[in-house]
Each structure stands twice: as structure tokens, then as C-alpha cells.
Design a protein around this motif. Structure first.
Motif, PDB file in Angstrom:
ATOM      1  N   ALA A 148       0.811  -1.216   0.000  1.00 60.63           N
ATOM      2  CA  ALA A 148       0.000   0.000   0.000  1.00 60.63           C
ATOM      3  C   ALA A 148       0.847   1.271   0.000  1.00 60.63           C
ATOM      4  O   ALA A 148       0.355   2.355  -0.339  1.00 60.63           O
ATOM      5  N   ARG A 149       2.111   1.147   0.367  1.00 64.90           N
ATOM      6  CA  ARG A 149       2.990   2.315   0.476  1.00 64.90           C
ATOM      7  C   ARG A 149       3.939   2.458  -0.714  1.00 64.90           C
ATOM      8  O   ARG A 149       4.482   3.536  -0.945  1.00 64.90           O
ATOM      9  N   LYS A 150       4.149   1.397  -1.447  1.00 69.29           N
ATOM     10  CA  LYS A 150       5.118   1.445  -2.544  1.00 69.29           C
ATOM     11  C   LYS A 150       4.673   2.395  -3.649  1.00 69.29           C
ATOM     12  O   LYS A 150       3.499   2.442  -4.020  1.00 69.29           O
ATOM     13  N   GLU A 151       5.640   3.170  -4.157  1.00 70.21           N
ATOM     14  CA  GLU A 151       5.440   4.034  -5.329  1.00 70.21           C
ATOM     15  C   GLU A 151       4.162   4.874  -5.210  1.00 70.21           C
ATOM     16  O   GLU A 151       3.348   4.953  -6.118  1.00 70.21           O
ATOM     17  N   SER A 152       4.034   5.541  -4.049  1.00 68.06           N
ATOM     18  CA  SER A 152       2.822   6.300  -3.738  1.00 68.06           C
ATOM     19  C   SER A 152       3.031   7.799  -3.627  1.00 68.06           C
ATOM     20  O   SER A 152       2.068   8.535  -3.451  1.00 68.06           O
ATOM     21  N   TRP A 153       4.287   8.280  -3.705  1.00 68.28           N
ATOM     22  CA  TRP A 153       4.563   9.696  -3.469  1.00 68.28           C
ATOM     23  C   TRP A 153       5.174  10.376  -4.694  1.00 68.28           C
ATOM     24  O   TRP A 153       5.950   9.773  -5.444  1.00 68.28           O
ATOM     25  N   ASP A 154       4.816  11.660  -4.848  1.00 66.97           N
ATOM     26  CA  ASP A 154       5.351  12.464  -5.961  1.00 66.97           C
ATOM     27  C   ASP A 154       6.770  12.941  -5.702  1.00 66.97           C
ATOM     28  O   ASP A 154       7.549  13.139  -6.641  1.00 66.97           O
ATOM     29  N   ARG A 155       7.077  13.184  -4.440  1.00 69.64           N
ATOM     30  CA  ARG A 155       8.383  13.698  -4.052  1.00 69.64           C
ATOM     31  C   ARG A 155       8.875  12.945  -2.814  1.00 69.64           C
ATOM     32  O   ARG A 155       8.105  12.675  -1.892  1.00 69.64           O
ATOM     33  N   VAL A 156      10.165  12.648  -2.802  1.00 77.06           N
ATOM     34  CA  VAL A 156      10.822  12.071  -1.627  1.00 77.06           C
ATOM     35  C   VAL A 156      12.003  12.959  -1.278  1.00 77.06           C
ATOM     36  O   VAL A 156      12.757  13.386  -2.169  1.00 77.06           O
ATOM     37  N   VAL A 157      12.170  13.262   0.004  1.00 76.06           N
ATOM     38  CA  VAL A 157      13.313  14.056   0.454  1.00 76.06           C
ATOM     39  C   VAL A 157      13.977  13.357   1.627  1.00 76.06           C
ATOM     40  O   VAL A 157      13.338  12.603   2.361  1.00 76.06           O
ATOM     41  N   SER A 158      15.267  13.595   1.792  1.00 74.36           N
ATOM     42  CA  SER A 158      15.983  13.050   2.936  1.00 74.36           C
ATOM     43  C   SER A 158      17.252  13.863   3.160  1.00 74.36           C
ATOM     44  O   SER A 158      17.913  14.263   2.208  1.00 74.36           O
ATOM     45  N   ARG A 159      17.563  14.076   4.433  1.00 74.47           N
ATOM     46  CA  ARG A 159      18.729  14.895   4.783  1.00 74.47           C
ATOM     47  C   ARG A 159      19.589  14.154   5.799  1.00 74.47           C
ATOM     48  O   ARG A 159      19.100  13.742   6.852  1.00 74.47           O
ATOM     49  N   ALA A 160      20.866  13.984   5.459  1.00 78.35           N
ATOM     50  CA  ALA A 160      21.868  13.489   6.418  1.00 78.35           C
ATOM     51  C   ALA A 160      21.478  12.170   7.064  1.00 78.35           C
ATOM     52  O   ALA A 160      21.599  12.006   8.267  1.00 78.35           O
ATOM     53  N   VAL A 161      21.033  11.205   6.252  1.00 74.48           N
ATOM     54  CA  VAL A 161      20.607   9.917   6.793  1.00 74.48           C
ATOM     55  C   VAL A 161      21.638   8.821   6.536  1.00 74.48           C
ATOM     56  O   VAL A 161      21.982   8.059   7.428  1.00 74.48           O
ATOM     57  N   ALA A 162      22.129   8.717   5.292  1.00 73.34           N
ATOM     58  CA  ALA A 162      23.043   7.630   4.930  1.00 73.34           C
ATOM     59  C   ALA A 162      23.752   7.993   3.638  1.00 73.34           C
ATOM     60  O   ALA A 162      23.449   9.022   3.015  1.00 73.34           O
ATOM     61  N   SER A 163      24.690   7.139   3.224  1.00 74.48           N
ATOM     62  CA  SER A 163      25.341   7.351   1.932  1.00 74.48           C
ATOM     63  C   SER A 163      24.304   7.246   0.818  1.00 74.48           C
ATOM     64  O   SER A 163      23.235   6.653   1.000  1.00 74.48           O
ATOM     65  N   LEU A 164      24.605   7.787  -0.356  1.00 77.71           N
ATOM     66  CA  LEU A 164      23.629   7.867  -1.428  1.00 77.71           C
ATOM     67  C   LEU A 164      23.159   6.493  -1.894  1.00 77.71           C
ATOM     68  O   LEU A 164      21.968   6.304  -2.190  1.00 77.71           O
ATOM     69  N   ALA A 165      24.059   5.517  -1.951  1.00 74.61           N
ATOM     70  CA  ALA A 165      23.666   4.164  -2.377  1.00 74.61           C
ATOM     71  C   ALA A 165      22.650   3.558  -1.413  1.00 74.61           C
ATOM     72  O   ALA A 165      21.658   2.951  -1.827  1.00 74.61           O
ATOM     73  N   VAL A 166      22.884   3.731  -0.131  1.00 73.91           N
ATOM     74  CA  VAL A 166      21.966   3.222   0.890  1.00 73.91           C
ATOM     75  C   VAL A 166      20.666   4.017   0.878  1.00 73.91           C
ATOM     76  O   VAL A 166      19.559   3.464   0.935  1.00 73.91           O
ATOM     77  N   LEU A 167      20.805   5.328   0.779  1.00 74.98           N
ATOM     78  CA  LEU A 167      19.642   6.214   0.778  1.00 74.98           C
ATOM     79  C   LEU A 167      18.711   5.919  -0.395  1.00 74.98           C
ATOM     80  O   LEU A 167      17.484   5.971  -0.262  1.00 74.98           O
ATOM     81  N   ALA A 168      19.293   5.586  -1.533  1.00 74.31           N
ATOM     82  CA  ALA A 168      18.474   5.268  -2.708  1.00 74.31           C
ATOM     83  C   ALA A 168      17.575   4.071  -2.437  1.00 74.31           C
ATOM     84  O   ALA A 168      16.402   4.053  -2.836  1.00 74.31           O
ATOM     85  N   GLU A 169      18.101   3.069  -1.735  1.00 74.40           N
ATOM     86  CA  GLU A 169      17.285   1.892  -1.427  1.00 74.40           C
ATOM     87  C   GLU A 169      16.206   2.211  -0.393  1.00 74.40           C
ATOM     88  O   GLU A 169      15.125   1.626  -0.416  1.00 74.40           O
ATOM     89  N   TYR A 170      16.497   3.126   0.512  1.00 69.22           N
ATOM     90  CA  TYR A 170      15.481   3.562   1.466  1.00 69.22           C
ATOM     91  C   TYR A 170      14.351   4.328   0.769  1.00 69.22           C
ATOM     92  O   TYR A 170      13.181   4.175   1.116  1.00 69.22           O
ATOM     93  N   CYS A 171      14.714   5.172  -0.187  1.00 71.36           N
ATOM     94  CA  CYS A 171      13.789   6.192  -0.691  1.00 71.36           C
ATOM     95  C   CYS A 171      13.073   5.859  -1.995  1.00 71.36           C
ATOM     96  O   CYS A 171      11.872   6.127  -2.140  1.00 71.36           O
ATOM     97  N   LEU A 172      13.788   5.310  -2.969  1.00 67.09           N
ATOM     98  CA  LEU A 172      13.192   5.127  -4.294  1.00 67.09           C
ATOM     99  C   LEU A 172      11.985   4.191  -4.320  1.00 67.09           C
ATOM    100  O   LEU A 172      11.077   4.395  -5.138  1.00 67.09           O
ATOM    101  N   PRO A 173      11.904   3.163  -3.467  1.00 67.51           N
ATOM    102  CA  PRO A 173      10.697   2.334  -3.487  1.00 67.51           C
ATOM    103  C   PRO A 173       9.407   3.107  -3.193  1.00 67.51           C
ATOM    104  O   PRO A 173       8.325   2.695  -3.624  1.00 67.51           O
TER     105      PRO A 173
END
Length: 249
Positions: A148-173
């Protein structure tokens, strides 16, 4: 009396720094928005006595390094009324709540894994009178596996959480195809970009641009990485909690 005068002077500094700094960034704050930021500052200062939210507490520093820094996202991509925004690992609400204050017509979701911070955010949102904003107590890896949560948002933002490779896996889904992800980074980005190429490819993202900017007053350098979702993320991502950090894609 002296303490009262100090607080009053501090709020004047906060207001002036915010208003002028926002104008430098091409943004104009209303008086209502300024009052919301002042309340945000008061809440942050009081809560930081008992919760580890931020070590930055001086009025001018909070205005620049938290509030204006968060608003810099508007220089990377558009945030229009009616769009949905999710902030991954929001902490004390950055950058999601400042973005919401400036663009109240957004539908905002804040993800935070620390329960004390979740309670702080819920109280803050109530005090600021914000609507169409929710706080979810979860890890991104767990929530990202919910159909129900996958691919549901128009914009994703994140600040100072992890390296970009890790952050991409957190955010892009979480991101809709053709949506945009803004990763807020400091000056040392080049190595992260090299290591993130495979992750972006696997997760359906493509690097659109890197915006280099300097914060008003301090001149501190920031880099905003704008990633466009060009295709769906395979259902096996994100992997279970802890794995993206231990074994980046």
C-alpha cells in the motif's frame, strides 16, 4: 526581565535571518509562516533539553542551518499544492516540516524510527496547526515493503541519513514513476556518486542533476542531488532492515 529581553531579541534575529535569507533564495515568507517558524524554534529548544534532536540551538544558526537549509529543496525541484511528499528519516522534522510550512497545500508524510522523536513531531505538528501531514513510526526498510505504500509519493526528500547508495534503497521504493527524489548532501559527494550508480540502476532511478549552493549568511556549501524515477522498483527492494546499510547495492 533580562531573560525576557534576550528571548525577544533572539526572536527578532530569527525572524530577520529567515525573511532575508529566504528572499536571497527566491522565497517570500508570510507573517503567518514566520510565526510558525518561531513556534518551531521554541518547540525545538524546549524538547532538545530532554531529547537528542540537535546541537544547533542559537536562533541565527537554527534559522540558517535547519530552516533555510530545508527550504533550499525548492531550488532543486517544484513542490506544488496537492502533491504528496515523504521525508525519510526526518529526525526533528527536517526538511519535511519547513517545506510543509512554506507550501501548506502539500500532503506530507514523515518517517522516523525513534519513538521519542515521533512524539515530538506529533506535538509540534499540533502546535503549528498543520493539516494533511502524518508521522509514521517505522524504519524505511519495513514500511517500504508494504504494497500500500510502494510508489505512492510524488516527491521524496531526505537529509543526512546515509550514503547515497543506501539512501536510494530507502527512498526510491516510495517514489512514483516520474517522481523526484531530493537527497540533501554536504560538499563531499563525489565518492558517494561513484558508489551509487549501480543502486540507482537497479532501483529505477536516474541522476537528473546536482545543484551546488551556498547557504545565506554562512556560505556553507550544500549539494542537492535530484534523482528522477524512470521505472518501477523491483518488488524485492528495499531489503529487510539493516541489510542496505551492511551490504549496499
Amino acid at each position: 526581565m533580562e531573560q525576557s529581553n534576550r528571548r525577544r531579541e533572539g526572536m527578532i534575529i530569527l525572524k530577520d535571518t529567515l525573511v532575508q535569507g529566504a528572499l536571497e533564495m527566491g522565497l517570500e515568507l508570510s507573517m503567518e509562516q514566520v510565526e510558525q517558524f518561531k513556534e518551531y524554534y521554541r518547540f525545538l529548544g524546549e524538547a532538545s533539553k530532554s531529547i537528542n534532536l540537535t546541537s544547533i540551538l542559537e536562533e541565527k544558526d537554527v534559522a540558517v542551518k535547519h530552516f533555510l537549509d530545508s527550504l533550499s529543496c525548492f531550488q532543486a525541484v517544484s513542490f506544488e499544492d496537492g502533491m504528496s511528499l515523504i521525508d525519510i528519516g526526518t529526525g526533528a522534522g527536517f526538511p519535511g516540516i519547513p517545506i510543509k510550512i512554506y507550501r501548506p497545500g502539500l500532503k506530507v508524510t514523515l518517517i522516523e524510527s525513534v519513538e521519542k522523536k515521533v512524539r515530538f513531531l506529533e506535538s509540534l505538528i499540533s502546535s503549528l496547526g498543520l493539516r494533511d501531514i502524518e508521522v509514521i513510526h517505522a524504519r524505511a526498510e519495513d514500511l517500504g515493503q508494504s504494497p500500500a505504500r510502494k510508489e505512492s509519493w510524488d516527491r521524496v526528500v531526505s537529509r543526512a541519513v546515509a550514503s547515497l547508495a543506501v539512501l536510494a534503497e530507502y527512498c526510491l521504493p516510495f517514489l512514483k514513476v516520474e517522481g523526484y527524489f531530493v537527497a540533501m548532501k554536504g560538499p563531499k559527494l563525489e565518492e558517494e556518486l561513484k558508489l551509487a550508480g549501480n543502486a540507482l540502476l537497479l532501483l529505477g532511478g536516474r541522476l537528473e542533476k546536482i545543484l551546488k549552493l551556498k547557504l545565506p549568511y554562512t556560505g556553507d556549501e550544500r549539494k542537492l542531488v535530484l534523482i528522477r524515477k524512470t521505472g518501477p522498483t523491483p518488488g524485492k527492494y528495499p531489503r529487510r532492515a539493516g541489510i542496505p546499510q551492511k551490504r549496499p547495492l
